[in-house]
Structure formats: structure tokens, C-alpha cells
Design a protein around this motif. Structure first.
Motif, PDB file in Angstrom:
ATOM      1  N   ARG A   1       0.835  -1.205   0.000  1.00 53.80           N
ATOM      2  CA  ARG A   1       0.000   0.000   0.000  1.00 53.80           C
ATOM      3  C   ARG A   1       0.864   1.247   0.000  1.00 53.80           C
ATOM      4  NH1 ARG A   1      -5.261  -1.159   0.609  1.00 53.80           N
ATOM      5  NH2 ARG A   1      -5.785  -3.147   1.519  1.00 53.80           N
ATOM      6  N   GLY A   2       0.219   2.342  -0.289  1.00 53.45           N
ATOM      7  CA  GLY A   2       0.906   3.621  -0.220  1.00 53.45           C
ATOM      8  C   GLY A   2       1.355   4.130  -1.568  1.00 53.45           C
ATOM      9  N   ARG A   3       2.039   5.257  -1.516  1.00 49.87           N
ATOM     10  CA  ARG A   3       2.466   5.940  -2.732  1.00 49.87           C
ATOM     11  C   ARG A   3       3.357   5.069  -3.627  1.00 49.87           C
ATOM     12  NH1 ARG A   3       5.181  11.896  -3.044  1.00 49.87           N
ATOM     13  NH2 ARG A   3       5.223  11.950  -5.304  1.00 49.87           N
ATOM     14  N   ALA A   4       4.251   4.336  -3.009  1.00 54.07           N
ATOM     15  CA  ALA A   4       5.144   3.464  -3.773  1.00 54.07           C
ATOM     16  C   ALA A   4       4.627   2.031  -3.769  1.00 54.07           C
ATOM     17  CB  ALA A   4       6.551   3.521  -3.189  1.00 54.07           C
ATOM     18  N   GLY A   5       3.331   1.858  -3.608  1.00 50.24           N
ATOM     19  CA  GLY A   5       2.740   0.540  -3.505  1.00 50.24           C
ATOM     20  C   GLY A   5       2.693  -0.203  -4.814  1.00 50.24           C
ATOM     21  N   GLY A   6       2.078  -1.343  -4.771  1.00 52.26           N
ATOM     22  CA  GLY A   6       1.969  -2.175  -5.954  1.00 52.26           C
ATOM     23  C   GLY A   6       1.927  -3.631  -5.552  1.00 52.26           C
ATOM     24  N   ILE A   7       2.487  -4.471  -6.384  1.00 55.59           N
ATOM     25  CA  ILE A   7       2.545  -5.909  -6.119  1.00 55.59           C
ATOM     26  C   ILE A   7       3.956  -6.407  -6.391  1.00 55.59           C
ATOM     27  CG2 ILE A   7       0.104  -6.355  -6.587  1.00 55.59           C
ATOM     28  CD1 ILE A   7       0.944  -7.310  -9.402  1.00 55.59           C
ATOM     29  N   ARG A   8       4.309  -7.503  -5.725  1.00 54.96           N
ATOM     30  CA  ARG A   8       5.566  -8.189  -5.983  1.00 54.96           C
ATOM     31  C   ARG A   8       5.429  -9.619  -5.483  1.00 54.96           C
ATOM     32  NH1 ARG A   8       9.825  -5.565  -1.677  1.00 54.96           N
ATOM     33  NH2 ARG A   8       8.847  -6.406   0.195  1.00 54.96           N
ATOM     34  N   LEU A   9       6.357 -10.458  -5.855  1.00 55.27           N
ATOM     35  CA  LEU A   9       6.338 -11.846  -5.389  1.00 55.27           C
ATOM     36  C   LEU A   9       6.470 -11.872  -3.869  1.00 55.27           C
ATOM     37  CD1 LEU A   9       8.615 -13.784  -7.913  1.00 55.27           C
ATOM     38  CD2 LEU A   9       6.120 -13.719  -7.825  1.00 55.27           C
ATOM     39  N   ALA A  10       5.712 -12.755  -3.254  1.00 51.24           N
ATOM     40  CA  ALA A  10       5.786 -12.932  -1.803  1.00 51.24           C
ATOM     41  C   ALA A  10       6.798 -14.005  -1.440  1.00 51.24           C
ATOM     42  CB  ALA A  10       4.411 -13.287  -1.245  1.00 51.24           C
ATOM     43  N   ARG A  11       7.196 -14.801  -2.428  1.00 51.43           N
ATOM     44  CA  ARG A  11       8.160 -15.887  -2.217  1.00 51.43           C
ATOM     45  C   ARG A  11       9.155 -15.891  -3.370  1.00 51.43           C
ATOM     46  NH1 ARG A  11       4.722 -21.224  -1.595  1.00 51.43           N
ATOM     47  NH2 ARG A  11       2.774 -20.195  -1.170  1.00 51.43           N
ATOM     48  N   PRO A  12      10.317 -16.436  -3.146  1.00 54.79           N
ATOM     49  CA  PRO A  12      11.280 -16.556  -4.245  1.00 54.79           C
ATOM     50  C   PRO A  12      10.735 -17.486  -5.341  1.00 54.79           C
ATOM     51  CG  PRO A  12      12.342 -16.969  -2.124  1.00 54.79           C
ATOM     52  CD  PRO A  12      10.867 -16.917  -1.873  1.00 54.79           C
ATOM     53  N   PRO A  13      11.120 -17.251  -6.590  1.00 53.83           N
ATOM     54  CA  PRO A  13      10.631 -18.071  -7.711  1.00 53.83           C
ATOM     55  C   PRO A  13      10.870 -19.566  -7.549  1.00 53.83           C
ATOM     56  CG  PRO A  13      11.736 -16.130  -8.539  1.00 53.83           C
ATOM     57  CD  PRO A  13      11.973 -16.157  -7.052  1.00 53.83           C
ATOM     58  N   GLU A  14      11.935 -19.947  -6.855  1.00 55.07           N
ATOM     59  CA  GLU A  14      12.209 -21.381  -6.692  1.00 55.07           C
ATOM     60  C   GLU A  14      11.236 -22.048  -5.729  1.00 55.07           C
ATOM     61  OE1 GLU A  14      15.148 -19.039  -4.176  1.00 55.07           O
ATOM     62  OE2 GLU A  14      14.465 -18.968  -6.256  1.00 55.07           O
ATOM     63  N   GLU A  15      10.451 -21.264  -4.998  1.00 52.39           N
ATOM     64  CA  GLU A  15       9.471 -21.814  -4.064  1.00 52.39           C
ATOM     65  C   GLU A  15       8.046 -21.823  -4.623  1.00 52.39           C
ATOM     66  OE1 GLU A  15       9.665 -19.918  -0.247  1.00 52.39           O
ATOM     67  OE2 GLU A  15      11.825 -20.270  -0.068  1.00 52.39           O
ATOM     68  N   ILE A  16       7.871 -21.339  -5.840  1.00 53.83           N
ATOM     69  CA  ILE A  16       6.532 -21.273  -6.435  1.00 53.83           C
ATOM     70  C   ILE A  16       6.404 -22.368  -7.489  1.00 53.83           C
ATOM     71  CG2 ILE A  16       4.890 -19.855  -7.726  1.00 53.83           C
ATOM     72  CD1 ILE A  16       6.200 -17.396  -6.393  1.00 53.83           C
ATOM     73  N   ASN A  17       5.662 -23.415  -7.152  1.00 55.83           N
ATOM     74  CA  ASN A  17       5.472 -24.557  -8.035  1.00 55.83           C
ATOM     75  C   ASN A  17       4.362 -24.264  -9.037  1.00 55.83           C
ATOM     76  OD1 ASN A  17       3.855 -27.322  -8.502  1.00 55.83           O
ATOM     77  ND2 ASN A  17       6.063 -27.681  -8.398  1.00 55.83           N
ATOM     78  N   VAL A  18       4.642 -24.489 -10.307  1.00 57.20           N
ATOM     79  CA  VAL A  18       3.675 -24.212 -11.376  1.00 57.20           C
ATOM     80  C   VAL A  18       2.437 -25.096 -11.230  1.00 57.20           C
ATOM     81  CG1 VAL A  18       3.319 -24.134 -13.876  1.00 57.20           C
ATOM     82  CG2 VAL A  18       5.508 -23.394 -12.905  1.00 57.20           C
ATOM     83  N   GLY A  19       2.618 -26.357 -10.865  1.00 55.34           N
ATOM     84  CA  GLY A  19       1.477 -27.251 -10.676  1.00 55.34           C
ATOM     85  C   GLY A  19       0.535 -26.752  -9.592  1.00 55.34           C
ATOM     86  N   PHE A  20       1.105 -26.250  -8.506  1.00 52.05           N
ATOM     87  CA  PHE A  20       0.287 -25.674  -7.428  1.00 52.05           C
ATOM     88  C   PHE A  20      -0.536 -24.514  -7.958  1.00 52.05           C
ATOM     89  CE2 PHE A  20      -0.231 -22.294  -4.299  1.00 52.05           C
ATOM     90  CZ  PHE A  20      -1.007 -22.944  -3.353  1.00 52.05           C
ATOM     91  N   VAL A  21       0.091 -23.643  -8.736  1.00 53.50           N
ATOM     92  CA  VAL A  21      -0.612 -22.472  -9.284  1.00 53.50           C
ATOM     93  C   VAL A  21      -1.751 -22.917 -10.192  1.00 53.50           C
ATOM     94  CG1 VAL A  21      -0.398 -20.385 -10.697  1.00 53.50           C
ATOM     95  CG2 VAL A  21       1.445 -21.006  -9.113  1.00 53.50           C
TER      96      VAL A  21
END
Length: 163
Positions: free
Chosen positions: A58-78
Motif C-alpha cells: 500500500r501507499g504511494r510506492a505501492g503495488g505488487i511483488r512476489l511474496a516468495r522466491p521463484p524457486e518456491e513457487i510450483n507451477v502445478g500448485f498455481v
């Protein structure tokens, strides 16, 4: 099986965020880069946030970003999490459908096996695997590379060892 646009857009958003190396962006940045609907991507971002894959700032410099490193995000789970309906045929629907031969049909087992095989391919990959060509993706998506000092300690940031 046909993947829904919602899942396709979720994977694209995750790729975009991974290429940014932990630097936040807006949903609008993702929409412009891919030429997609901002309104649809807002729903995608909300879903990814609920899964703990994306964090919203939130805030002026807000937005979105990954909450976990890419190596922890399994494509099958997504794929499993984003797909609402994995019933490839009527008899696999929650209510069992209305097919006259459901109780004795052997096609059901074959379709279940095919779906499991389809999903098992996604299970073998993580987001890190999808962005190994980060520089090429960054160029295509119009993402400028940040100075190395901007990457320290951010989720999804590349870690460099050595001196």
C-alpha cells in the motif's frame, strides 16, 4: 484440458514479477506489458495474494511483488489453485453429471489418469524455471534491469554468492 485465461494470466503475472527481481510494480504495468485487461488482472492479483504468492504493498510506492522466491513457487500448485473446474467430462463433475453409463463407464478412469498426467508435468516446474531467460523476457516486457544494490533482501531477488 484447456487452461482458463485466469490461470494463463496468473502464470504471466508471476513471470512478470519474477523478471522484476522483487521490485514492486502495479497491475497496470503488467496489463500494459502483455496487452491485457487491467480489471481482469486485478482479480488475478487478488487470487495470487490469497494464495500467498503475491504481496500487495500500500501507499504511494505501492503495488505488487512476489511474496516468495521463484524457486518456491510450483507451477502445478498455481494451475491447480487457479483452475475452478477440472472436470474434463461430465461424469467428473461434483454432482456426477447426468450420463447414462456413469456407474459402469471405464472412460472416467482414463480421463482421471490423463488429467493427473497433465498436472504432473506442471508439478515438475517452478517459477524459477520459467524465467531462466530473464534478460530476454525483460526486453520483451519492457522491464529495465535495476542496479544490483536495489535487489538486496527483496523476495524473489536473485542471490549472488562469492566476492
Amino acid at each position: 484440458m484447456r487452461m482458463t485465461l485466469h490461470t494463463d494470466y496468473a502464470l504471466r503475472m508471476l513471470i512478470f514479477l519474477a523478471v522484476r527481481n522483487g521490485r514492486p510494480c502495479t497491475v497496470n504495468d503488467v496489463a500494459i506489458a502483455y496487452g491485457l485487461s487491467r480489471n481482469h488482472l486485478i482479480k488475478v492479483a487478488q487470487g495470487l495474494s490469497q494464495l500467498g504468492l503475491v504481496e500487495t504493498l500500500r501507499g504511494r510506492a505501492g503495488g505488487i511483488r512476489l511474496a516468495r522466491p521463484p524457486e518456491e513457487i510450483n507451477v502445478g500448485f498455481v494451475v491447480r489453485a487457479m483452475e475452478d473446474d477440472k472436470a474434463l467430462v461430465e461424469c467428473l463433475k461434483a454432482d456426477g453429471g447426468a450420463c447414462a453409463i456413469t456407474s459402469s463407464c471405464r472412460l472416467t478412469g482414463v480421463v482421471r489418469e490423463a488429467l493427473a498426467a497433465y498436472l504432473s508435468v506442471f508439478d515438475r516446474y517452478h517459477l524459477r524455471d520459467l524465467v531462466r531467460n530473464r534478460e530476454a523476457l525483460a526486453a520483451l516486457l519492457g522491464i529495465a534491469s535495476p542496479p544490483e544494490s536495489d535487489l538486496v533482501g527483496q523476495p524473489g531477488a536473485a542471490v549472488h554468492e562469492g566476492g
